[in-house]
Design an enzyme around this catalytic site. Sequence first.
Site, mmCIF file in Angstrom:
data_model
loop_
_atom_site.group_PDB
_atom_site.id
_atom_site.type_symbol
_atom_site.label_atom_id
_atom_site.label_comp_id
_atom_site.label_asym_id
_atom_site.label_seq_id
_atom_site.Cartn_x
_atom_site.Cartn_y
_atom_site.Cartn_z
ATOM 1 N N LYS A 13 -1.607 -9.768 -11.103
ATOM 2 C CA LYS A 13 -1.154 -8.949 -12.247
ATOM 3 C C LYS A 13 0.376 -8.894 -12.291
ATOM 4 O O LYS A 13 0.989 -9.134 -13.322
ATOM 5 C CB LYS A 13 -1.728 -7.518 -12.161
ATOM 6 C CG LYS A 13 -3.253 -7.467 -12.083
ATOM 7 C CD LYS A 13 -3.780 -6.053 -12.023
ATOM 8 C CE LYS A 13 -3.434 -5.274 -10.771
ATOM 9 N NZ LYS A 13 -4.007 -5.802 -9.507
ATOM 10 N N ARG A 88 -7.016 3.033 -13.973
ATOM 11 C CA ARG A 88 -7.811 2.504 -12.856
ATOM 12 C C ARG A 88 -9.125 3.247 -12.706
ATOM 13 O O ARG A 88 -9.914 2.901 -11.822
ATOM 14 C CB ARG A 88 -7.012 2.687 -11.572
ATOM 15 C CG ARG A 88 -6.416 1.436 -11.001
ATOM 16 C CD ARG A 88 -5.674 1.860 -9.772
ATOM 17 N NE ARG A 88 -5.480 0.831 -8.841
ATOM 18 C CZ ARG A 88 -4.349 0.115 -8.742
ATOM 19 N NH1 ARG A 88 -3.361 0.317 -9.580
ATOM 20 N NH2 ARG A 88 -4.226 -0.779 -7.806
ATOM 21 N N ARG A 127 1.276 -11.889 1.460
ATOM 22 C CA ARG A 127 2.231 -11.499 0.407
ATOM 23 C C ARG A 127 3.468 -10.870 1.038
ATOM 24 O O ARG A 127 3.398 -10.151 2.037
ATOM 25 C CB ARG A 127 1.591 -10.487 -0.548
ATOM 26 C CG ARG A 127 2.630 -9.920 -1.518
ATOM 27 C CD ARG A 127 2.030 -9.180 -2.666
ATOM 28 N NE ARG A 127 1.223 -8.052 -2.257
ATOM 29 C CZ ARG A 127 0.599 -7.266 -3.115
ATOM 30 N NH1 ARG A 127 0.678 -7.502 -4.419
ATOM 31 N NH2 ARG A 127 -0.118 -6.257 -2.688
ATOM 32 N N ARG A 160 3.870 -4.971 2.561
ATOM 33 C CA ARG A 160 3.410 -3.624 2.191
ATOM 34 C C ARG A 160 2.417 -3.099 3.211
ATOM 35 O O ARG A 160 1.623 -3.858 3.753
ATOM 36 C CB ARG A 160 2.745 -3.665 0.801
ATOM 37 C CG ARG A 160 3.738 -3.614 -0.323
ATOM 38 C CD ARG A 160 3.147 -3.859 -1.695
ATOM 39 N NE ARG A 160 1.847 -3.293 -1.977
ATOM 40 C CZ ARG A 160 1.233 -3.408 -3.168
ATOM 41 N NH1 ARG A 160 1.832 -4.037 -4.164
ATOM 42 N NH2 ARG A 160 0.033 -2.893 -3.366
ATOM 43 N N ARG A 171 -9.316 -1.368 -0.551
ATOM 44 C CA ARG A 171 -8.842 -1.499 -1.944
ATOM 45 C C ARG A 171 -9.829 -2.310 -2.778
ATOM 46 O O ARG A 171 -10.051 -2.011 -3.953
ATOM 47 C CB ARG A 171 -7.459 -2.169 -1.970
ATOM 48 C CG ARG A 171 -6.357 -1.239 -1.491
ATOM 49 C CD ARG A 171 -5.112 -1.984 -1.072
ATOM 50 N NE ARG A 171 -4.418 -2.665 -2.124
ATOM 51 C CZ ARG A 171 -3.582 -3.698 -1.942
ATOM 52 N NH1 ARG A 171 -3.361 -4.165 -0.721
ATOM 53 N NH2 ARG A 171 -2.964 -4.232 -2.961
HETATM 54 P P1 AP5 Z 1 0.416 -10.096 -7.140
HETATM 55 O O1 AP5 Z 1 0.898 -10.634 -8.450
HETATM 56 O O2 AP5 Z 1 1.363 -9.301 -6.314
HETATM 57 O O3 AP5 Z 1 -0.972 -9.327 -7.353
HETATM 58 P P2 AP5 Z 1 -1.304 -7.956 -8.041
HETATM 59 O O4 AP5 Z 1 -2.546 -8.169 -8.841
HETATM 60 O O5 AP5 Z 1 -0.105 -7.407 -8.755
HETATM 61 O O6 AP5 Z 1 -1.691 -7.122 -6.747
HETATM 62 P P3 AP5 Z 1 -1.310 -5.654 -6.221
HETATM 63 O O7 AP5 Z 1 -1.720 -5.633 -4.775
HETATM 64 O O8 AP5 Z 1 0.107 -5.307 -6.492
HETATM 65 O O9 AP5 Z 1 -2.258 -4.821 -7.039
HETATM 66 P P4 AP5 Z 1 -2.782 -3.454 -6.689
HETATM 67 O O10 AP5 Z 1 -3.475 -3.163 -7.961
HETATM 68 O O11 AP5 Z 1 -3.614 -3.335 -5.484
HETATM 69 O O12 AP5 Z 1 -1.469 -2.626 -6.290
HETATM 70 P P5 AP5 Z 1 -0.625 -1.522 -7.042
HETATM 71 O O13 AP5 Z 1 0.766 -1.691 -6.637
HETATM 72 O O14 AP5 Z 1 -0.977 -1.455 -8.485
HETATM 73 O O15 AP5 Z 1 -0.121 -11.347 -6.284
HETATM 74 C C1 AP5 Z 1 -0.628 -11.149 -4.978
HETATM 75 C C2 AP5 Z 1 -0.201 -12.308 -4.055
HETATM 76 O O16 AP5 Z 1 -0.817 -13.521 -4.500
HETATM 77 C C3 AP5 Z 1 1.310 -12.594 -4.085
HETATM 78 O O17 AP5 Z 1 1.661 -12.998 -2.806
HETATM 79 C C4 AP5 Z 1 1.461 -13.751 -5.090
HETATM 80 O O18 AP5 Z 1 2.589 -14.542 -4.809
HETATM 81 C C5 AP5 Z 1 0.169 -14.502 -4.860
HETATM 82 N N1 AP5 Z 1 -0.369 -15.143 -6.064
HETATM 83 C C6 AP5 Z 1 -0.365 -14.655 -7.351
HETATM 84 N N2 AP5 Z 1 -1.000 -15.514 -8.169
HETATM 85 C C7 AP5 Z 1 -1.424 -16.547 -7.389
HETATM 86 C C8 AP5 Z 1 -2.157 -17.750 -7.656
HETATM 87 N N3 AP5 Z 1 -2.579 -18.078 -8.880
HETATM 88 N N4 AP5 Z 1 -2.426 -18.566 -6.607
HETATM 89 C C9 AP5 Z 1 -1.997 -18.259 -5.350
HETATM 90 N N5 AP5 Z 1 -1.301 -17.129 -5.045
HETATM 91 C C10 AP5 Z 1 -1.025 -16.301 -6.044
HETATM 92 O O19 AP5 Z 1 -1.223 -0.179 -6.391
HETATM 93 C C11 AP5 Z 1 -1.000 0.163 -5.051
HETATM 94 C C12 AP5 Z 1 -1.588 1.541 -4.768
HETATM 95 O O20 AP5 Z 1 -0.939 2.537 -5.600
HETATM 96 C C13 AP5 Z 1 -3.085 1.700 -5.076
HETATM 97 O O21 AP5 Z 1 -3.904 1.232 -4.017
HETATM 98 C C14 AP5 Z 1 -3.174 3.230 -5.265
HETATM 99 O O22 AP5 Z 1 -3.147 3.897 -4.032
HETATM 100 C C15 AP5 Z 1 -1.863 3.555 -5.997
HETATM 101 N N6 AP5 Z 1 -2.035 3.499 -7.456
HETATM 102 C C16 AP5 Z 1 -1.360 2.684 -8.323
HETATM 103 N N7 AP5 Z 1 -1.774 2.893 -9.583
HETATM 104 C C17 AP5 Z 1 -2.739 3.846 -9.530
HETATM 105 C C18 AP5 Z 1 -3.572 4.441 -10.505
HETATM 106 N N8 AP5 Z 1 -3.502 4.092 -11.793
HETATM 107 N N9 AP5 Z 1 -4.463 5.380 -10.078
HETATM 108 C C19 AP5 Z 1 -4.536 5.753 -8.786
HETATM 109 N N10 AP5 Z 1 -3.791 5.206 -7.807
HETATM 110 C C20 AP5 Z 1 -2.888 4.243 -8.172
#
Ligand code: AP5
Length: 219
Positions: A13, A88, A127, A160, A171
Amino acid sequence: MKLIFIGPPGAGKGTQAERICKEYNTVQLSTGDLFRLNRKLGTELGKKAQSYMGGGNLVPDEIVIGMLNDEIIKPEYANGYILDGFPRTVKQAEALDKLLEELGDNLDGVLVLSVPADELIKRLTARRTCRSCNRSYHIIYNPPKVEGICDFDNGELYQRDDDQEEAIKNRLNVYEAQTKPLIDFYQNEDKVMMINGVGEIDDIYSSIKSVLDKIGNHK
Ligand code: AP5
């Protein structure tokens, strides 16, 4: 355009949102990045969020919804945005619908990136994230030019705390139980566009672009 990005942790994402923002001149609103910023600044919100995020649990709805409502009314989001990581839960999606109605706004689409669990684990365990701009790298699939340093702002890359295997598994379970039902929620509003999130980053971006260009042509 006002878009939502849904997908399991590690689906890409953040990686894809960054490219879309550059090409379509829009902005990303990531609730995860906002929580990490608050943690870095040592705010009360950041401390509260940390107790949930470290183990991979969701921050309670009231906290996230309050933060999003305060953020989305800022001028930088007036011409459109990509919501990354929000909503979410169904409760968050209902709160967003209510807010958009109050603002007289409509969502243009909900992009869903699908990637199988074994690939997500491979992506997240390797990552690295920039401490200052939050850009994501992967030590094999998407490495920085200089090890440990962000290509864009020379920030330090770190792992992270929720990218440890136990937290990742939690997760993924949380996504299945609480976030995946949102696909049905938005199917009912006829807004969902499914994208295969497996393959080269550039190829996935091309699929997203063709979907976005279709939306743009219909506006
Ligand atoms: P990346 O692009 O970083 O993936 P992402 O989908 O953004 O993953 P996140 O881990 O950031 O998502 P998340 O939803 O768990 O975390 P968030 O910060 O929102 O890509 C991942 C890796 O793969 C990278 O190394 C990249 O280089 C690689 N990659 C990408 N595309 C690729 C491809 N095609 N092929 C190979 N490699 C590839 O949330 C974190 C925490 O915050 C949550 O757990 C929760 O505690 C809290 N939180 C956030 N929002 C909320 C909410 N709305 N409600 C409640 N809690 C929340």
